[in-house]
Scaffold this motif. Structure first.
Motif, short mmCIF file in Angstrom:
data_model
loop_
_atom_site.label_atom_id
_atom_site.label_comp_id
_atom_site.label_asym_id
_atom_site.label_seq_id
_atom_site.Cartn_x
_atom_site.Cartn_y
_atom_site.Cartn_z
N PRO A 1 0.82 -1.22 0.00
CA PRO A 1 0.00 0.00 0.00
C PRO A 1 0.85 1.27 0.00
O PRO A 1 0.48 2.25 -0.63
CB PRO A 1 -0.84 -0.11 1.28
CG PRO A 1 -0.25 -1.19 2.07
CD PRO A 1 0.53 -2.07 1.17
N VAL A 2 1.99 1.22 0.68
CA VAL A 2 2.83 2.42 0.74
C VAL A 2 3.45 2.69 -0.63
O VAL A 2 3.40 3.81 -1.14
CB VAL A 2 3.92 2.27 1.81
CG1 VAL A 2 4.81 3.50 1.84
CG2 VAL A 2 3.30 2.04 3.18
N LEU A 3 4.01 1.64 -1.24
CA LEU A 3 4.61 1.79 -2.57
C LEU A 3 3.56 2.31 -3.57
O LEU A 3 3.77 3.29 -4.27
CB LEU A 3 5.11 0.43 -3.07
CG LEU A 3 6.52 0.02 -2.71
CD1 LEU A 3 6.78 -1.38 -3.23
CD2 LEU A 3 7.53 0.98 -3.30
N ARG A 4 2.43 1.61 -3.60
CA ARG A 4 1.42 1.92 -4.60
C ARG A 4 0.89 3.35 -4.43
O ARG A 4 0.83 4.11 -5.38
CB ARG A 4 0.28 0.91 -4.51
CG ARG A 4 -0.63 0.91 -5.71
CD ARG A 4 -1.70 -0.14 -5.56
NE ARG A 4 -2.24 -0.14 -4.20
CZ ARG A 4 -2.85 -1.17 -3.65
NH1 ARG A 4 -3.00 -2.29 -4.31
NH2 ARG A 4 -3.32 -1.09 -2.43
N ASN A 5 0.58 3.70 -3.20
CA ASN A 5 0.01 5.02 -3.00
C ASN A 5 1.03 6.14 -3.18
O ASN A 5 0.69 7.21 -3.65
CB ASN A 5 -0.65 5.12 -1.61
CG ASN A 5 -2.00 4.45 -1.60
OD1 ASN A 5 -2.18 3.40 -2.17
ND2 ASN A 5 -2.96 5.08 -0.96
N THR A 6 2.27 5.88 -2.80
CA THR A 6 3.28 6.91 -2.99
C THR A 6 3.52 7.14 -4.48
O THR A 6 3.58 8.28 -4.94
CB THR A 6 4.59 6.51 -2.29
OG1 THR A 6 4.31 6.26 -0.92
CG2 THR A 6 5.62 7.62 -2.40
N ILE A 7 3.62 6.04 -5.22
CA ILE A 7 3.83 6.18 -6.66
C ILE A 7 2.63 6.87 -7.31
O ILE A 7 2.77 7.82 -8.08
CB ILE A 7 4.10 4.80 -7.30
CG1 ILE A 7 5.48 4.30 -6.87
CG2 ILE A 7 4.00 4.88 -8.81
CD1 ILE A 7 5.79 2.87 -7.27
#
Ligand SMILES: Nc1ncnc2c1ncn2[C@@H]1O[C@H](COP(=O)(O)OP(=O)(O)O)[C@@H](O)[C@H]1O
Ligand SMILES: [Mg+2]
Lengths: 261, 519
Positions: free
Chosen positions: B112-118
């Protein structure tokens, strides 16, 4: 005559390999204190030409000098900080207040906060926005015209000698556009700026600029004062001038000056 | 009478500082590590489609691995790494508990962190990016003063999702030796203590909600440029961490850790051993709900000091033996093999917890079935159920070979439900455990094994390498050796399966000790 402040010499830029020739062998000098308008249809390479000057894009061929320096020999970041740039839709940072937006370049240059604050007030006066109500507003709380005024103030914040403007008043209603154009022309004179402004509106160019450069398909078709251009034999230039001419004739007929008859 | 009058609520509350503290620590550490990895990766990959695709793909795959399996996988991985580090650099580390839990949970938090940050960074208008460049920002200044602030709401949504996931999944770190709120849930499920199960679920939910709200406070503070709110949220999180650290710091260091696997008998026996150690003036705690492959390695690497295993289990699982030997021979050989790993087999408790084929007594009598040999001719019309591992164990293969068994159908079931299922006739035969109290409760019978296809499963006390010469420990546990017979253990297990206060492992262990004393 003093050397030009901005000089393009045989500059070309292509995109997508060589498929799109955005700027094609353009040479153009802008003298200190001059106000030059670049006019041309959509896709004619105006924006690309402007962006080459502060190295938002790198040229493929030719050379560009700004204040005597070849742009390739200076740090692009420092170059951009000494050139004011006004973006078409304002390009204001939506999360920063009016003051935050205006003070951004001085802040990047390490100016003291108190000094920035004073400078922001000075600039709000300059672009005719009341300090108290506007200083702490966010961009979305402003009208289109007010946003462009903030954009102009931001471009002037670090006291640049050169201001580049990409269709700065294009999206505004005619009255606002007129007022902003006149105000800016006044600032240009008062601050001794050298200005290059893109517009697709020949009337605006004639009314504001000292000299007009006409672009088409990446090439610089013609350049000169409005009077010089009207003597040009080029069909496209003639076509561009037809609209303001007709407007002038019609307005002259419809609005006879008092006591002129 | 209110259900809260049940004394088990008080017992559950008593464990809270320890369980909650460990849970918060492992969750916060995992989330911090996850952020430390994901944020830079997301930032680096935002303009690199190939790297971005690879990262998101990898994180998605990790996400599809069930939490329990992911946690379990990290244990052997770290064990191997620890061994490697020991042989290469001369120092090892504990692959038990905290470390594997933090690593697995951190990995789990990344998607979730990777996806939302990207997504957040890509959502920043190109015109704004150009303006940032145009006013003279360096790429770094553009990132920190423009892109990250604008992406923040989307990023925070991802971080909050990750926090809730991590806190929820951390309950599954109990079997790899990390104390967590999952201790309530695992213990409760095993010993039919629904108060514990409920308490554990509620505590985890409240914790997740609290952290989510604190993060929301930080987010709104950052978004509205309210230092106060951001600080309040930050202080809240910090306070939570400190509050959970303090009781742990103040807790006296305990010397002996008694391990327990994930079933009722183990909870009772570990409680019994801990009680004995304390009675002998030694400080002891229990580490319960450990996976059955984790617990042996934990003992071998001195992470726990003592636990009960079963001879046949070690024979087949740990030493991969498929041959079957008579009881004493097997024990003797096991003792030698364990000694090679510096583990001490200090003695047998006196009962066996073996697999046995079990069916209702009355039905067995009607059909004249007394042994598995009798069953063989009828099996074709019968169905059998076993726990999750039984059908892949060598015993099952040996049984089929020895008796030519072939059933109409086979099913895997949660052990607690098997007995009721066979008693009600839903299943004809189950692979039960000889020491299970439910055999008596449901009036079932364990069929004889005349061909000795099932190896002996003596309950044995194992001591960690560092406890090999610990006389105090041996002395404290000596009164248990050879004293617990199958009937006593069955009764203890039956008591522990009850759903009232007298059925807590501690209470049952107490009862068991008194019963041994009377003999
Ligand atoms: N970054 C880019 N990549 C590819 N093609 C571009 C890019 N920027 C501009 N172009 C192309 O270059 C040509 C000139 O564009 P531009 O300078 O924006 O024209 P104008 O400002 O006069 O409308 C157009 O054909 C446009 O599609
Ligand atoms: Mg353009």
């Amino acid at each position: 005559m003093s050397p030009p402040l901005i000089a393009y010499a045989n500059v070309s830029k292509t995109f997508d390999g060589t498929r799109v020739i955005a700027v094609d062998d353009v040479s153009l000098d802008v003298a200190e204190g001059e106000f030059v308008a670049i006019v041309g249809g959509s896709g004619s390479g105006k924006t690309t030409l402007l962006r080459l000057a502060n190295r938002l894009i790198e040229a493929d061929a030719g050379s560009i000098t700004i204040e005597g320096d070849d742009v390739r020999s200076v740090d692009p970041i420092l170059l951009r900080r000494r050139i004011g740039y006004v973006f078409q839709s304002g390009g204001l940072f939506p999360h920063l207040t009016v003051a935050g937006n205006i003070g951004i370049t001085p802040k990047l240059l390490g100016t003291a906060p108190a000094e920035i604050s004073a400078r922001v007030d000075e600039l709000l006066d300059l672009v005719r926005l009341d300090r108290a109500p506007y200083r702490d507003r966010l961009p979305h709380e402003l009208s289109g015209g007010q946003r462009q005024r903030v954009g102009v103030a931001r471009a002037l914040a670090a006291r640049p000698r050169i201001v580049l403007m990409d269709e700065p008043f294009g999206a505004l209603d005619p009255l606002t556009r007129d007022a902003l154009g006149d105000d800016f022309r006044e600032l240009h004179g008062k601050l001794g700026l050298t200005t290059v402004m893109i517009t697709h509106d020949m009337t605006e160019a004639i009314l504001l600029a000292d000299r007009i450069a006409v672009m088409r398909g990446g090439k610089l078709l013609a350049q000169g004062t409005p009077a010089e251009l009207s003597e040009s034999g080029d069909a496209y230039v003639g076509e561009l001038l037809r609209t303001p001419r007709r407007q002038a004739e019609r307005l002259g007929a419809l609005l006879p000056r008092e006591g002129a008859a | 009478m209110s259900i809260f009058a049940d004394p088990r609520w008080a017992e559950a509350l008593g464990h809270l500082p320890d369980y909650l503290g460990s849970h918060v620590r492992v969750s916060v550490a995992a989330l911090a590590l996850g952020l430390l990895l994901s944020l830079p990766l997301a930032i680096i990959s935002r303009r690199q489609p190939v790297l971005r695709g690879a990262l998101l793909g990898l994180a998605s795959i990790v996400q599809t691995v069930p939490g329990l399996a992911l946690l379990a996988l990290f244990y052997p991985l770290l064990l191997a790494l620890a061994a490697l580090s020991l042989s290469w650099f001369g120092f090892g580390f504990s692959a038990f508990g905290f470390l594997p839990a933090v690593l697995a949970l951190a990995l789990y938090s990344m998607l979730p962190v990777l996806r939302n940050t990207i997504t957040g960074l890509q959502g920043v208008d190109a015109a704004i990016l150009e303006a940032a460049q145009g006013v003279g920002m360096t790429p770094r200044q553009s990132l920190f003063t423009v892109e990250l602030p604008l992406a923040l709401p989307v990023m925070m949504a991802g971080i909050r999702t990750a926090a809730v996931w991590v806190i929820g999944t951390a309950t599954l770190s109990t079997p790899i030796g990390q104390t967590s709120l999952g201790n309530y849930i695992f213990a409760g499920l095993q010993t039919q203590n629904w108060v514990f199960v409920l308490f554990g679920c509620l505590a985890a939910a409240v914790l997740a909600l609290a952290v989510d709200q604190l993060l929301a406070l930080i987010e709104s503070g950052l978004r509205n440029r309210s230092r106060l709110r951001a600080a309040l949220g930050g202080v809240g999180i910090a306070a939570l961490v400190v509050a959970t650290l303090v009781p742990t710091m103040m807790r006296a260091q305990t010397n002996y850790v008694v391990g327990a696997k994930t079933f009722t008998e183990q909870y009772v026996l570990s409680a019994l051993m801990a009680q004995r150690l304390k009675a002998a003036g030694l400080s002891a705690t229990t580490r319960e709900g450990l996976g059955s492959n984790v617990i042996f390695e934990a003992l071998a690497s001195n992470d726990i000091d003592v636990y009960i295993d079963y001879s046949g289990t070690l024979w087949a699982n740990q030493f991969h033996r498929t041959d079957i030997k008579p009881r004493q021979e097997l024990l003797a050989e096991l003792r030698t093999m364990l000694a090679r790993q510096n583990i001490t087999l200090s003695g047998e408790l006196g009962f066996e917890n073996a697999y046995a084929l079990v069916m209702p007594r009355r039905r067995a009598e009607q059909l004249g079935i007394r042994t598995i040999a009798d069953l063989a001719s009828r099996a074709a019309n019968m169905s059998i159920a076993g726990d999750y591992e039984f059908f892949s164990r060598p015993e099952w293969a040996a049984l089929r070979r020895a008796y030519g068994l072939s059933f109409r159908g086979q099913r895997q079931m949660q052990p607690d439900f098997m007995y009721a299922a066979v008693a009600s006739g839903e299943i004809d035969v189950i692979a039960g455990y000889t020491s299970d109290g439910l055999i008596a409760k449901y009036d079932l019978v364990a069929l004889g094994d005349p061909r000795h296809a099932i190896p002996p499963y003596d309950a044995i006390v194992l001591l960690a390498p560092k406890r090999a010469n610990d006389e105090a420990l041996r002395k404290a546990l000596a009164p248990l050796l050879g004293k617990i017979d199958i009937a006593t253990m069955r009764e203890a297990n039956l008591r522990a399966a009850g759903n009232d206060a007298a059925s807590s492992p501690d209470a049952v262990a107490q009862w068991l000790w008194e019963k041994l004393g009377k003999k």
